[in-house]
Design a protein around this motif. Structure first.
Motif, PDB file in Angstrom:
ATOM      1  N   ALA A  39       0.910  -1.054  -0.013  1.00  0.00           N
ATOM      2  CA  ALA A  39      -0.026   0.103   0.054  1.00  0.00           C
ATOM      3  C   ALA A  39       0.800   1.227  -0.103  1.00  0.00           C
ATOM      4  O   ALA A  39       0.597   2.145  -0.772  1.00  0.00           O
ATOM      5  CB  ALA A  39      -0.832  -0.078   1.246  1.00  0.00           C
ATOM      6  N   ALA A  40       1.927   1.288   0.833  1.00  0.00           N
ATOM      7  CA  ALA A  40       2.773   2.437   0.719  1.00  0.00           C
ATOM      8  C   ALA A  40       3.582   2.837  -0.503  1.00  0.00           C
ATOM      9  O   ALA A  40       3.763   3.767  -0.982  1.00  0.00           O
ATOM     10  CB  ALA A  40       3.782   2.067   1.802  1.00  0.00           C
ATOM     11  N   SER A  41       3.956   1.558  -1.245  1.00  0.00           N
ATOM     12  CA  SER A  41       4.486   1.952  -2.508  1.00  0.00           C
ATOM     13  C   SER A  41       3.677   2.715  -3.421  1.00  0.00           C
ATOM     14  O   SER A  41       4.115   3.427  -4.169  1.00  0.00           O
ATOM     15  CB  SER A  41       4.890   0.526  -3.150  1.00  0.00           C
ATOM     16  OG  SER A  41       3.929  -0.389  -3.185  1.00  0.00           O
ATOM     17  N   THR A  42       2.364   2.362  -3.393  1.00  0.00           N
ATOM     18  CA  THR A  42       1.455   3.029  -4.428  1.00  0.00           C
ATOM     19  C   THR A  42       1.141   4.384  -3.693  1.00  0.00           C
ATOM     20  O   THR A  42       1.117   5.611  -4.583  1.00  0.00           O
ATOM     21  CB  THR A  42       0.185   2.448  -4.617  1.00  0.00           C
ATOM     22  OG1 THR A  42       0.686   0.973  -4.966  1.00  0.00           O
ATOM     23  CG2 THR A  42      -0.835   3.118  -5.356  1.00  0.00           C
ATOM     24  N   THR A  43       0.553   4.406  -2.300  1.00  0.00           N
ATOM     25  CA  THR A  43       0.279   5.798  -1.901  1.00  0.00           C
ATOM     26  C   THR A  43       1.345   6.693  -1.894  1.00  0.00           C
ATOM     27  O   THR A  43       1.106   7.935  -2.158  1.00  0.00           O
ATOM     28  CB  THR A  43      -0.288   5.622  -0.487  1.00  0.00           C
ATOM     29  OG1 THR A  43      -1.450   4.849  -0.636  1.00  0.00           O
ATOM     30  CG2 THR A  43      -0.770   6.835   0.168  1.00  0.00           C
ATOM     31  N   ASP A  47       1.513  10.823  -3.228  1.00  0.00           N
ATOM     32  CA  ASP A  47       1.235  11.585  -2.276  1.00  0.00           C
ATOM     33  C   ASP A  47       2.551  12.139  -1.689  1.00  0.00           C
ATOM     34  O   ASP A  47       2.487  13.058  -0.769  1.00  0.00           O
ATOM     35  CB  ASP A  47       0.352  11.226  -0.935  1.00  0.00           C
ATOM     36  CG  ASP A  47      -1.107  10.817  -1.782  1.00  0.00           C
ATOM     37  OD1 ASP A  47      -1.276  11.241  -2.672  1.00  0.00           O
ATOM     38  OD2 ASP A  47      -1.655  10.121  -0.906  1.00  0.00           O
ATOM     39  N   GLY A  48       3.518  11.398  -1.843  1.00  0.00           N
ATOM     40  CA  GLY A  48       4.915  11.630  -1.194  1.00  0.00           C
ATOM     41  C   GLY A  48       5.060  10.727  -0.116  1.00  0.00           C
ATOM     42  O   GLY A  48       4.278  10.393   0.795  1.00  0.00           O
ATOM     43  N   ILE A  49       6.518  10.559   0.505  1.00  0.00           N
ATOM     44  CA  ILE A  49       6.673   9.984   1.801  1.00  0.00           C
ATOM     45  C   ILE A  49       6.248  10.933   2.968  1.00  0.00           C
ATOM     46  O   ILE A  49       6.730  11.861   3.038  1.00  0.00           O
ATOM     47  CB  ILE A  49       8.321   9.717   1.708  1.00  0.00           C
ATOM     48  CG1 ILE A  49       8.881   8.958   0.584  1.00  0.00           C
ATOM     49  CG2 ILE A  49       8.649   8.904   3.047  1.00  0.00           C
ATOM     50  CD1 ILE A  49      10.132   8.718   0.483  1.00  0.00           C
ATOM     51  N   THR A  54       7.687   5.377   9.634  1.00  0.00           N
ATOM     52  CA  THR A  54       7.659   4.025  10.390  1.00  0.00           C
ATOM     53  C   THR A  54       6.228   4.076  11.050  1.00  0.00           C
ATOM     54  O   THR A  54       5.704   3.039  10.959  1.00  0.00           O
ATOM     55  CB  THR A  54       8.633   4.140  11.642  1.00  0.00           C
ATOM     56  OG1 THR A  54      10.181   4.049  10.974  1.00  0.00           O
ATOM     57  CG2 THR A  54       8.575   2.930  12.287  1.00  0.00           C
ATOM     58  N   GLY A  55       5.790   5.299  11.529  1.00  0.00           N
ATOM     59  CA  GLY A  55       4.414   5.477  12.194  1.00  0.00           C
ATOM     60  C   GLY A  55       3.625   5.008  11.150  1.00  0.00           C
ATOM     61  O   GLY A  55       2.260   4.145  11.432  1.00  0.00           O
ATOM     62  N   TRP A  56       3.602   5.369   9.898  1.00  0.00           N
ATOM     63  CA  TRP A  56       2.473   5.192   8.732  1.00  0.00           C
ATOM     64  C   TRP A  56       2.526   3.700   8.730  1.00  0.00           C
ATOM     65  O   TRP A  56       1.134   3.066   8.698  1.00  0.00           O
ATOM     66  CB  TRP A  56       2.795   5.820   7.728  1.00  0.00           C
ATOM     67  CG  TRP A  56       1.937   5.970   6.408  1.00  0.00           C
ATOM     68  CD1 TRP A  56       1.254   7.099   6.170  1.00  0.00           C
ATOM     69  CD2 TRP A  56       1.548   4.891   5.758  1.00  0.00           C
ATOM     70  NE1 TRP A  56       0.339   6.733   5.271  1.00  0.00           N
ATOM     71  CE2 TRP A  56       0.525   5.487   4.708  1.00  0.00           C
ATOM     72  CE3 TRP A  56       2.100   3.574   5.519  1.00  0.00           C
ATOM     73  CZ2 TRP A  56      -0.188   4.900   3.682  1.00  0.00           C
ATOM     74  CZ3 TRP A  56       1.454   2.782   4.504  1.00  0.00           C
ATOM     75  CH2 TRP A  56       0.357   3.498   3.504  1.00  0.00           C
ATOM     76  N   LEU A  57       3.506   2.998   8.641  1.00  0.00           N
ATOM     77  CA  LEU A  57       3.468   1.420   8.254  1.00  0.00           C
ATOM     78  C   LEU A  57       2.854   0.756   9.559  1.00  0.00           C
ATOM     79  O   LEU A  57       2.156  -0.315   9.285  1.00  0.00           O
ATOM     80  CB  LEU A  57       4.879   1.165   7.875  1.00  0.00           C
ATOM     81  CG  LEU A  57       5.514   1.610   6.431  1.00  0.00           C
ATOM     82  CD1 LEU A  57       6.891   1.114   6.265  1.00  0.00           C
ATOM     83  CD2 LEU A  57       4.786   0.771   5.473  1.00  0.00           C
ATOM     84  N   VAL A  58       3.265   1.245  10.689  1.00  0.00           N
ATOM     85  CA  VAL A  58       3.015   0.493  11.921  1.00  0.00           C
ATOM     86  C   VAL A  58       1.445   0.473  12.016  1.00  0.00           C
ATOM     87  O   VAL A  58       0.849  -0.331  12.192  1.00  0.00           O
ATOM     88  CB  VAL A  58       3.527   1.010  13.246  1.00  0.00           C
ATOM     89  CG1 VAL A  58       2.752   0.371  14.376  1.00  0.00           C
ATOM     90  CG2 VAL A  58       5.109   0.733  13.108  1.00  0.00           C
ATOM     91  N   THR A  59       0.870   1.631  11.635  1.00  0.00           N
ATOM     92  CA  THR A  59      -0.729   1.896  11.694  1.00  0.00           C
ATOM     93  C   THR A  59      -1.268   1.166  10.700  1.00  0.00           C
ATOM     94  O   THR A  59      -2.274   0.439  10.991  1.00  0.00           O
ATOM     95  CB  THR A  59      -0.945   3.331  11.350  1.00  0.00           C
ATOM     96  OG1 THR A  59      -0.374   4.183  12.714  1.00  0.00           O
ATOM     97  CG2 THR A  59      -2.473   3.771  11.427  1.00  0.00           C
ATOM     98  N   ALA A  60      -0.842   1.240   9.419  1.00  0.00           N
ATOM     99  CA  ALA A  60      -1.512   0.467   8.382  1.00  0.00           C
ATOM    100  C   ALA A  60      -1.389  -0.874   8.416  1.00  0.00           C
ATOM    101  O   ALA A  60      -2.557  -1.716   8.494  1.00  0.00           O
ATOM    102  CB  ALA A  60      -0.659   0.793   6.918  1.00  0.00           C
ATOM    103  N   ALA A  61      -0.233  -1.667   9.111  1.00  0.00           N
ATOM    104  CA  ALA A  61      -0.024  -3.161   9.372  1.00  0.00           C
ATOM    105  C   ALA A  61      -0.940  -3.379  10.483  1.00  0.00           C
ATOM    106  O   ALA A  61      -1.597  -4.471  10.363  1.00  0.00           O
ATOM    107  CB  ALA A  61       1.277  -3.333   9.539  1.00  0.00           C
TER     108      ALA A  61
END
Length: 410
Positions: A39-43, A47-49, A54-61
């Motif tokens: 999901a991050a690789s697309t978003t 939208d930019g990094i 780390t927090g974004w990925l922890v939340t998403a996962a």
């Protein structure tokens, strides 16, 4: 897009460490992380990094874990506990790098050493199953099975209290550090000479291996018995990586050690690595990594190829094989043996070594044979061996180099 990929590779181990520490289910956490990375690789590309990747990925996962548990009625109690947690868009993440803790977890004593190595390469190093198989000289299905069994074993063991992320005891450290060193060495090796693909180097892997080895050394008490070998491995990495800019030409072709422009070697890395291995050799009995670092230091200290102290290198290889008689160490020793006692002496031993199951079908055996035959002045057998090595390797730069050597001789 390249920036996104680099960030994802950099933070993924820490994110997995956070998830496992919080949720305890290694297998489910890794699956959720893979979905979050996708999901991050697309978003992020659109939208930019984010400021806190780390927090974004922890939340998403974590959200994906909750969703998976909601679909699994057998895990209803766990679902209820985790569903009650507050999961804001920017869930705070502790300002601590869980990568080292994840390393020690993957090298848990409940796992056999082969499984420790395979799982850590997958979870922390980010290598594919094929890359791990090549690095371990094993069939790919065998490695896949080891990883699967290791995850299942951890899933059983992690039902215990969350002490797995506490600082290890002295006994735990002694048990786990050898497997951690084996893992870090293989990650670095894959980065230094990629198993397959169009790139010779994977600098992201070499940099991560060096970073983790530094972290491990810093985490150990100076008096720890394992500190010398950790320092030896760090020295080996630095002394080897110092040459990487000279290993390829401007057009990306592989340049062998004897032909490299040594002014392009990193003098600061060589100085640091030499100081580390000198201290290890001075303070105690060196282990296999320190001996390999001493060999690398002799190569780095030579003003040119003709100035290389091959006699001392051969003596160090003899010591290394006595400490660690693995196939690759014995193969490397034959190159030094050929330089000191002539190629025919090395070829006589290579015939026996080539029958080792760990080396059967490996392109480096044919490459060493080609080098020795060429040195002996026999271009016909050398061409055959160069072409055989080129057929066996999956690295495009290595294949091009080997075929070029063969064409020059013909």
């Amino acid at each position: 897009m390249t920036g996104t990929v680099d960030v994802l590779r950099e933070v993924a181990p820490s994110v997995l460490g956070v998830l496992v520490r919080r949720h305890q289910d290694f297998d489910a956490c890794e699956d959720a992380l893979q979905e979050a990375l996708l999901a991050a690789s697309t978003t992020w590309a659109a939208d930019g990094i984010p400021a806190n990747p780390t927090g974004w990925l922890v939340t998403a996962a974590s959200r994906r874990l909750v969703e998976a548990w909601r679909r699994d009625s057998a895990r209803r109690r766990r679902e209820e506990n985790d569903a009650r947690r507050d999961l804001p868009d920017a869930e705070p993440v502790p300002a601590v790098d869980d990568t080292l803790a994840l390393l020690l977890l993957c090298c848990h004593p409940d796992l056999r050493p082969p499984s420790q190595v395979a799982l850590t390469l997958r979870a922390v190093g980010g290598l594919t199953t094929a890359e791990i198989a090549h690095g371990l000289l094993l069939p790919e299905p065998t490695v896949a099975q080891r990883i699967s069994r290791a995850k299942a074993r951890l899933a059983d063991g992690l039902t215990r209290p969350r002490e797995v992320f506490a600082p290890p005891t002295e006994e735990q450290r002694r048990e786990r550090v050898p497997a951690v060193l084996a893992v870090l060495s293989l990650v670095f090796t894959e980065g230094h000479t990629a198993t397959a693909g169009d790139r010779l180097h994977r600098t992201d892997l070499t940099a991560e291996a060096i970073r983790l080895t530094r972290a491990l050394l810093a985490a150990l008490p100076p008096e720890a018995g394992e500190a010398g070998e950790v320092a030896g491995l760090l020295a080996l990495m630095l002394l080897t990586d110092a040459r990487h800019r000279a290993r390829t030409s401007d057009d990306g072709a592989l340049v062998p050690l004897a032909e490299q422009d040594r002014t392009r070697w990193d003098a600061a890395m060589i100085a640091e690595g030499t100081a580390l291995v000198t201290a290890v050799l001075r303070d105690g009995v060196p282990g296999p990594y320190a001996v390999q670092a001493a060999i690398a230091a002799l190569h780095d200290e030579a003003a040119d190829a003709a100035d290389t102290d091959w006699a001392q290198i051969l003596a160090l290889y003899d010591t290394l094989v006595g400490l660690w008689p693995d196939a690759m160490s014995r193969l490397g020793r034959l190159v030094a043996l050929g330089e000191v006692h002539g190629p025919d002496a090395a070829l006589a031993e290579l015939g026996t070594l080539a029958d080792d199951p760990a080396l059967r079908g490996h392109h480096r055996v044919a490459a060493v044979r080609a080098h020795l035959e060429q040195t002996a002045g026999r271009p016909g057998p050398a061409v055959v061996a160069y072409r055989e090595a080129a057929r066996l390797t999956r690295s495009a730069p290595e294949r091009a180099y080997l075929l070029d050597r063969a064409s020059r001789l013909t």
